[in-house]
Design a protein around this motif. Sequence first.
Motif, mmCIF file in Angstrom:
data_model
loop_
_atom_site.group_PDB
_atom_site.id
_atom_site.type_symbol
_atom_site.label_atom_id
_atom_site.label_comp_id
_atom_site.label_asym_id
_atom_site.label_seq_id
_atom_site.Cartn_x
_atom_site.Cartn_y
_atom_site.Cartn_z
ATOM 1 N N TYR B 75 35.616 -21.557 -23.334
ATOM 2 C CA TYR B 75 34.563 -20.922 -24.120
ATOM 3 C C TYR B 75 33.180 -21.196 -23.536
ATOM 4 O O TYR B 75 32.351 -20.299 -23.444
ATOM 5 C CB TYR B 75 34.640 -21.448 -25.551
ATOM 6 N N PRO B 79 32.534 -18.322 -18.986
ATOM 7 C CA PRO B 79 31.533 -17.252 -18.905
ATOM 8 C C PRO B 79 30.412 -17.590 -17.927
ATOM 9 O O PRO B 79 29.928 -16.711 -17.212
ATOM 10 C CB PRO B 79 31.005 -17.165 -20.335
ATOM 11 N N ARG B 85 30.120 -11.989 -19.966
ATOM 12 C CA ARG B 85 30.255 -12.343 -21.379
ATOM 13 C C ARG B 85 31.726 -12.218 -21.755
ATOM 14 O O ARG B 85 32.368 -11.231 -21.426
ATOM 15 C CB ARG B 85 29.423 -11.401 -22.242
ATOM 16 N N ILE B 86 32.243 -13.252 -22.419
ATOM 17 C CA ILE B 86 33.619 -13.183 -22.896
ATOM 18 C C ILE B 86 33.575 -13.476 -24.386
ATOM 19 O O ILE B 86 32.983 -14.477 -24.796
ATOM 20 C CB ILE B 86 34.527 -14.221 -22.184
ATOM 21 N N SER B 87 34.176 -12.599 -25.182
ATOM 22 C CA SER B 87 34.143 -12.827 -26.627
ATOM 23 C C SER B 87 34.934 -14.079 -26.973
ATOM 24 O O SER B 87 35.812 -14.502 -26.213
ATOM 25 C CB SER B 87 34.742 -11.632 -27.353
ATOM 26 N N SER B 88 34.639 -14.677 -28.107
ATOM 27 C CA SER B 88 35.344 -15.911 -28.449
ATOM 28 C C SER B 88 36.834 -15.640 -28.669
ATOM 29 O O SER B 88 37.663 -16.490 -28.373
ATOM 30 C CB SER B 88 34.717 -16.564 -29.683
ATOM 31 N N ALA B 90 38.634 -13.469 -26.968
ATOM 32 C CA ALA B 90 39.231 -13.421 -25.627
ATOM 33 C C ALA B 90 39.363 -14.828 -25.059
ATOM 34 O O ALA B 90 40.384 -15.172 -24.450
ATOM 35 C CB ALA B 90 38.389 -12.554 -24.701
ATOM 36 N N CYS B 91 38.330 -15.659 -25.270
ATOM 37 C CA CYS B 91 38.404 -17.046 -24.807
ATOM 38 C C CYS B 91 39.612 -17.734 -25.434
ATOM 39 O O CYS B 91 40.353 -18.460 -24.761
ATOM 40 C CB CYS B 91 37.143 -17.815 -25.195
ATOM 41 N N ILE B 94 42.755 -16.543 -23.774
ATOM 42 C CA ILE B 94 42.893 -17.109 -22.420
ATOM 43 C C ILE B 94 43.386 -18.559 -22.506
ATOM 44 O O ILE B 94 44.363 -18.953 -21.865
ATOM 45 C CB ILE B 94 41.557 -17.054 -21.660
#
Lengths: 246, 221, 250
Positions: B75, B79, B85-88, B90-91, B94
């Motif tokens: 998180y 990024p 930018r990675i949404s939470s 998506a984090c 992952i």
Amino acid sequence: MSKYSFPVIVALVLGVVAYFLNWELLLSLDFSVVWEYRVVLLKGLMVTLALTACAAVAGLVCGTMLAIASQTNFAPLRWLVIAFVEIWRNTPLLVQLIWIHFALPLVTGINTTALESGVIGITLQAAAYFTEIVRAGIESVPKGQWEAAYSLALPARIRWTRVILPPAIRTMIPPLVNLTISFFKGTAILSILHVSELMTVTNRISNVTFKPVELFSAIALIYFVVGIVMSKATLRLEYVLQNRER
Amino acid sequence: MRFDWDQLIRYSPDLLQAFGVTILISALSLLIGIVIGMFACLGKLQQRGLAFRLANGFIDFFRTIPEVVLIFWVYSCLPLLLSVRISSEACGVIALSLFSAAYLAEIFRAGILAVPKGQVDAAKALAIPRYHIWKRIIIPPAIRRMMPAFINFLTELLKATSLLSAIAVGEMAYTASILGAQTLSYFEFLSAIAVLYFVLIFPFSLMARRAERKLLKKTGH
Amino acid sequence: MQTSNHINESFIACRSVSKFFGTFKALDDVTIDIKQGEIVCIVGPSGSGKSTFLRVLNALETIDNGEIIINKVRLPGDQKDVEEVRREVGMVFQQFNLFEHMSIRENVTFAPRVSRAVATKDADELAETLLKRVGIIEQIEKYPNHLSGGQQQRVAIARALAMKPQAMLFDEPTSALDPEMVVEVLDVMRELAHSGMTMIIVTHEMGFAKEAASRMLFMSAGKFLVDMSTEQFFCDRDHPELRRFMSNIL
């Protein structure tokens, strides 16, 4: 050809990763922040290890008592133990922690500090898991041992401490150690309550220094090293135990 | 104190949605984890060489670091490192995929190694091509043997989704904490999700135990 | 060029074959020829390398030294050579090793279908013929764990025969069986021997060996110490190690 295909794939993947990496940031990484805060981080690690030890010891004591209680013929007590074990094993530790910290005081009227809630939560969870292992250990003792103890009219206390528990404990040791390692990992969850263990401490430092990459990478490594040392030691222990039996 | 059912009923759509998020994230992470886990498992089965060492390191690392640390690392570091930018959410997927992949790789491997060596010997002796040995001789019994551990892992994964509340993913634990803080009805909401988690996870625990008993009976140990 | 004559006359030729497990020498410089149509029984104490010998003939173990030539194919070789050898040489295991999750029919038809590309219908017909021959045709739709050990071993023989091999290897085929089931398996093997199949059999069944074998090998510590015709072997026992072994077993 197939001999070389794998290294080629690895190289390709590395290339793609290298292309997308933010090299500017990567080259400006400054791990001195980890050294600068070494004392605080070390204290955090100590708290983590203390919490692990606490979960292991208190969990083992409670777990053994519950496991013995689960062998009784008194059905309501048996059901109570089973219900406790199943509830604590089948809900997330995080939910248990926030429930103990925020919901329980509303019922009991006793306010607990973050550390108290954390210790209560992880101990109860440990107790539930340890109960299962101890129970399995007890049940692995051959029935003949029980019958021999009964036929010799040994008192209950002697029966447990001298006949049933010694062989049971030997089969229990590897899973117990593995469980302790998983509670070492689990203590990081206590950071949700801001108990000052390693994860919480790191979050705090990261918030004032704005160096999350260095800090989180460093503590990932710390957790990894401590964890891997413990699990390799367990493998070694299992090996020694197995060879001694032969 | 009395249990405030009204609050619970009023916000039940939010809880229901959060329930959906929990399931969705678990399912996604599981799928991605199965794919990566299969590759890691194949690598580790090599026993030596580059593929083995990579797979072994991957498995050891992601099994040993705490899930919370992994989630926070993905998180707050990923990024920055990739400058995207990675949404939470998506984090979260992952992180949990990596966690799943490492555990599943070991579960797959144990299942494959539990297939008796004689079965593979017999297939080889009949000149059966490697592809068919995997497809018909190794994989079907391996799947049966890994089922208890696999279902057990599902319970661990479902529990691990609750950790995503730390990075504000709107799953059950996060939603309940927020609602609890807003309405000060902590007890109602936290108890409600505890029950929901239990209802979700307990059947899998039972299934895992049943699968184990069935397997023990079948393999006769 | 020198060995090419040998290849023509012997179906299996081993030249200085050695096999190590760690530092343990399982096969010690073994050189031996086996001709088409021979029925060879290998006897010897346990751990002497008999099983390993059979397993290297089927490329289930790689050899560390020497070479094996089977039906003009040289081992060690690549995957293609290995599969070529295995197609021509069938193997029967001590523990049967039937595919537990496949019916008897599938067990017998699977290999011809996927490694000889035999049509399903033809494979089925062949399986039925073979299962009739070993006397288990009624059990064709059952699964291995519903059969007795003797029946399973007969299926295993049928399964190997379904590949139409030129030679069959038997690795203690009756050792895992209850005594009353040994006969039914030996009967099938005896019938197979009369049909002219080349067979190499590791066994402790001396009665069977005396009656069916054309040649006897005695193995000890990874070497063939005795290599005689069957008549000679059972009359003339002047080898001290062999005498000790025989007096233990008979």
